[in-house]
Design a protein around this motif. Structure first.
Motif, short mmCIF file in Angstrom:
data_model
loop_
_atom_site.label_atom_id
_atom_site.label_comp_id
_atom_site.label_asym_id
_atom_site.label_seq_id
_atom_site.Cartn_x
_atom_site.Cartn_y
_atom_site.Cartn_z
N ASP A 125 0.78 -1.11 0.05
CA ASP A 125 -0.12 0.03 -0.17
C ASP A 125 1.01 1.29 -0.10
OD1 ASP A 125 -2.64 -1.13 -0.64
OD2 ASP A 125 -2.51 -1.36 1.77
N PRO A 126 1.76 1.38 0.28
CA PRO A 126 2.49 2.81 0.77
C PRO A 126 3.60 3.15 -0.56
CG PRO A 126 2.95 1.37 2.85
CD PRO A 126 2.15 0.51 1.89
N TYR A 127 3.73 1.98 -1.10
CA TYR A 127 4.24 2.20 -2.44
C TYR A 127 3.63 2.01 -3.40
CZ TYR A 127 7.60 0.12 -6.57
OH TYR A 127 7.85 0.60 -7.55
N LYS A 128 1.80 1.91 -3.53
CA LYS A 128 1.19 2.00 -4.41
C LYS A 128 0.87 4.12 -3.85
CE LYS A 128 -1.35 -2.46 -5.03
NZ LYS A 128 -3.28 -3.04 -4.48
N ARG A 129 0.59 4.29 -2.78
CA ARG A 129 0.35 5.30 -2.18
C ARG A 129 1.37 6.98 -3.43
NH1 ARG A 129 -1.14 3.26 2.53
NH2 ARG A 129 0.85 3.85 3.96
N GLU A 130 3.05 6.03 -3.16
CA GLU A 130 4.12 6.45 -3.35
C GLU A 130 3.55 7.32 -4.94
OE1 GLU A 130 7.01 5.07 -2.65
OE2 GLU A 130 7.68 4.99 -0.88
N PHE A 131 3.35 6.47 -5.90
CA PHE A 131 2.60 6.28 -7.04
C PHE A 131 1.74 7.58 -7.51
CE2 PHE A 131 -0.90 6.04 -10.41
CZ PHE A 131 0.79 6.36 -11.74
N PHE A 132 0.39 7.68 -6.83
CA PHE A 132 -0.16 8.49 -6.66
C PHE A 132 0.47 10.40 -5.92
CE2 PHE A 132 -3.10 5.06 -6.69
CZ PHE A 132 -3.75 5.36 -7.63
N SER A 133 1.39 10.34 -5.51
CA SER A 133 1.76 11.49 -5.09
C SER A 133 2.67 11.67 -5.85
CB SER A 133 2.31 11.23 -3.11
OG SER A 133 1.11 11.10 -2.60
N LEU A 155 -8.89 7.56 -16.13
CA LEU A 155 -8.97 6.15 -16.04
C LEU A 155 -8.37 5.18 -16.04
CD1 LEU A 155 -10.77 5.37 -20.14
CD2 LEU A 155 -9.42 7.69 -19.09
N GLY A 156 -8.25 4.23 -16.34
CA GLY A 156 -7.49 2.84 -15.75
C GLY A 156 -7.54 2.35 -14.98
N ASP A 157 -6.38 1.00 -14.36
CA ASP A 157 -6.53 -0.21 -13.62
C ASP A 157 -5.33 0.78 -13.19
OD1 ASP A 157 -5.44 -1.70 -12.39
OD2 ASP A 157 -4.33 -3.11 -13.93
N PHE A 158 -6.59 1.55 -11.95
CA PHE A 158 -5.59 2.23 -10.77
C PHE A 158 -5.15 1.05 -9.61
CE2 PHE A 158 -9.19 5.46 -10.26
CZ PHE A 158 -8.23 6.22 -11.81
N ASN A 159 -5.32 0.17 -9.27
CA ASN A 159 -3.99 -1.08 -8.74
C ASN A 159 -4.42 -0.75 -7.18
OD1 ASN A 159 -3.08 -3.47 -10.17
ND2 ASN A 159 -2.17 -2.35 -11.03
N PRO A 167 -10.46 6.29 8.21
CA PRO A 167 -10.57 8.03 8.89
C PRO A 167 -10.71 9.48 8.23
CG PRO A 167 -10.07 6.75 10.66
CD PRO A 167 -9.99 6.08 8.85
N ASP A 168 -9.53 9.32 7.90
CA ASP A 168 -8.73 10.78 7.36
C ASP A 168 -9.89 10.89 5.70
OD1 ASP A 168 -6.88 9.36 6.16
OD2 ASP A 168 -5.83 10.31 6.63
N GLY A 169 -10.03 9.67 5.22
CA GLY A 169 -10.68 9.98 3.95
C GLY A 169 -10.36 9.24 2.93
N SER A 170 -8.98 8.80 3.44
CA SER A 170 -7.54 8.49 2.07
C SER A 170 -8.18 6.85 2.33
CB SER A 170 -6.26 8.88 2.19
OG SER A 170 -6.25 7.77 4.23
N LEU A 171 -7.54 5.94 1.37
CA LEU A 171 -7.32 4.32 1.39
C LEU A 171 -6.47 4.19 1.19
CD1 LEU A 171 -9.57 5.04 -2.12
CD2 LEU A 171 -10.29 3.87 -0.33
N PRO A 172 -6.21 2.67 1.74
CA PRO A 172 -5.04 2.04 2.15
C PRO A 172 -3.99 2.62 0.86
CG PRO A 172 -7.29 0.78 2.77
CD PRO A 172 -7.31 2.19 2.31
N GLY A 173 -4.77 2.28 -0.88
CA GLY A 173 -3.62 2.30 -1.54
C GLY A 173 -3.79 3.69 -2.52
N ALA A 174 -4.06 4.89 -1.64
CA ALA A 174 -4.63 5.94 -2.02
C ALA A 174 -3.92 7.26 -1.33
CB ALA A 174 -5.34 6.00 -3.05
N PRO A 175 -3.43 8.18 -1.69
CA PRO A 175 -3.61 9.02 -0.45
C PRO A 175 -4.98 10.16 -0.07
CG PRO A 175 -1.91 9.27 -2.61
CD PRO A 175 -2.99 8.23 -2.22
N LEU A 176 -4.67 11.12 0.46
CA LEU A 176 -5.65 11.96 0.89
C LEU A 176 -5.81 12.93 0.22
CD1 LEU A 176 -8.10 12.29 2.79
CD2 LEU A 176 -6.11 14.16 3.96
N GLU A 177 -4.19 13.32 -0.60
CA GLU A 177 -4.30 14.39 -1.95
C GLU A 177 -5.50 13.57 -3.10
OE1 GLU A 177 0.07 13.02 -1.64
OE2 GLU A 177 -2.08 13.26 -0.46
#
Length: 371
Positions: A125-133, A155-159, A167-177
């Motif tokens: 999950d941290p590796y996935k979040r780094e991509f979107f950041s 669109l696409g495969d967000f994985n 609770p903060d609105g983020s996802l395990p694989g995607a950051p809050l921003e």
């Protein structure tokens, strides 16, 4: 119907390796099927287009005159009137492409839409979040996709799965921003109609998406999710039609439905049922759309319905394929737990795969040559 109203049919799919070096015939079938299905723009992930020779081969087989390829992703125009114009791309050899879709007519151009094609990272999950950041840190991205009144699709495969918000609105694989950007400016085109988009063995999940800017949601029609032969990929294909206005493109004149349909009882019953299904969508649209915009949407929706009704008399394979896709989708919607692979799906998916491959072979034969 307004003669300046036109359609852009967009589809997204993870190809599970479009190259398919170990089976060139399978690649040929796969590409022929994607071309045959009638899309204007294909947005692909896991393309493996990592050299110029492969890119040239893909362009030849798709018969595309405008495309953008990276090792990871691709955006292809299947209609000569549409140009795919590169804005930006990058991260891990091209896990994203940002591009404009341009309507080109007699040396005049009009930007129809902007597309952000995403192939998210696989791993922790941290590796996935780094991509979107990292994606949002690209200077062109946030500006390009949040400009007012711009027709943008992400669109696409967000994985990542979007069903477990923190609770903060983020996802395990995607950051809050990232989640804030989507929630503030975009609408998930499939919303509550989501079904499993990836299945491999006993594992399955919803990880493929199409988002559109909130203000163009009334102009997005004919959302569809299709199972694709598992000999080609383990992902579903998602598609939408975007209704756009253009003075550059002149149609054949005012469209008229067949007047004899007014005396067709089955048509009248079907139209009544269809209009009832539109009521809830119209109520939602009324909160942010003018009466004229709603009326234009209704006319376009009815036009699409009438056309589809008239075209139902297609060949057996096409009819059967639609029925099997609906049967599969209906079964998935009825399941409370979507995480398991249900053996009852296997026969239906085998039938769909067989028909898709047969149709691809027929299209190859109709072309009169093997590339």
């Amino acid at each position: 119907m307004n003669n300046n109203t036109h359609r852009l049919k967009i589809a997204t799919l993870n190809c599970r390796g479009l190259k398919k070096l170990n089976n060139p015939k399978k690649r040929q079938q796969f590409i022929r099927f994607l071309r045959y299905d009638g899309y204007d723009i294909l947005v692909l992930q896991e393309t493996h287009a990592n050299d110029e020779s492969t890119i040239q081969q893909f362009n030849m087989q798709f018969q595309s005159t405008s495309s953008i390829w990276t090792s990871q992703t691709g955006i292809i125009s299947l209609k000569s009137k549409f140009i795919v114009r590169h804005i930006d791309s990058g991260i891990d050899d091209g896990r994203f492409i940002l591009a404009d879709i341009i309507l080109n007519n007699s040396n005049h151009e009009q930007t129809i839409a902007t597309i952000l094609n995403i192939y998210g990272r696989v791993g922790s999950d941290p590796y996935k979040r780094e991509f979107f950041s990292a994606l949002l840190n690209y200077p062109n991205i946030a500006t390009a996709i949040t400009q007012p009144n711009k027709n943008v699709f992400i669109l696409g495969d967000f994985n990542y799965k979007s069903d477990h918000y923190r609770p903060d609105g983020s996802l395990p694989g995607a950051p809050l921003e990232w989640t804030n950007l989507l929630n503030l400016h975009f609408i998930d085109c499939f919303a509550d109609e989501k079904q499993i988009t990836w299945k491999s063995g006993n594992s399955s999940s919803i990880i493929d998406y199409i988002f559109c800017r909130s203000h163009i949601q009334p102009l997005v029609h004919n959302k569809a999710q299709k199972f694709i032969s598992n000999s080609w990929t383990d992902h579903a294909l998602l598609s939408v039609e975007f209704i756009y206005q253009s003075e550059l493109e002149k149609g054949p004149g005012a469209w008229k439905g067949n007047p004899f349909l007014a005396h067709n009882l089955s048509f009248k019953l079907a139209l009544n049922v269809y209009l009832q299904t539109c009521v809830s969508e119209i109520e939602i649209m009324s909160t942010f759309s003018s009466s004229q915009q709603i009326w234009d949407w209704i006319k376009q929706a009815v036009k699409s319905f009438v056309r589809d009704f008239q075209l139902e008399d297609l060949n057996w394979r096409k009819k059967q394929l639609v029925k099997l896709q609906r049967k599969r989708n209906k079964f998935l919607r009825q399941q409370k737990n979507r995480g398991f692979c249900y053996t009852i799906l296997e026969r239906t998916e085998q039938q769909i795969s067989s028909l898709q491959e047969e149709l691809a072979e027929i299209e190859i034969l109709k072309a009169g040559k093997f590339w």
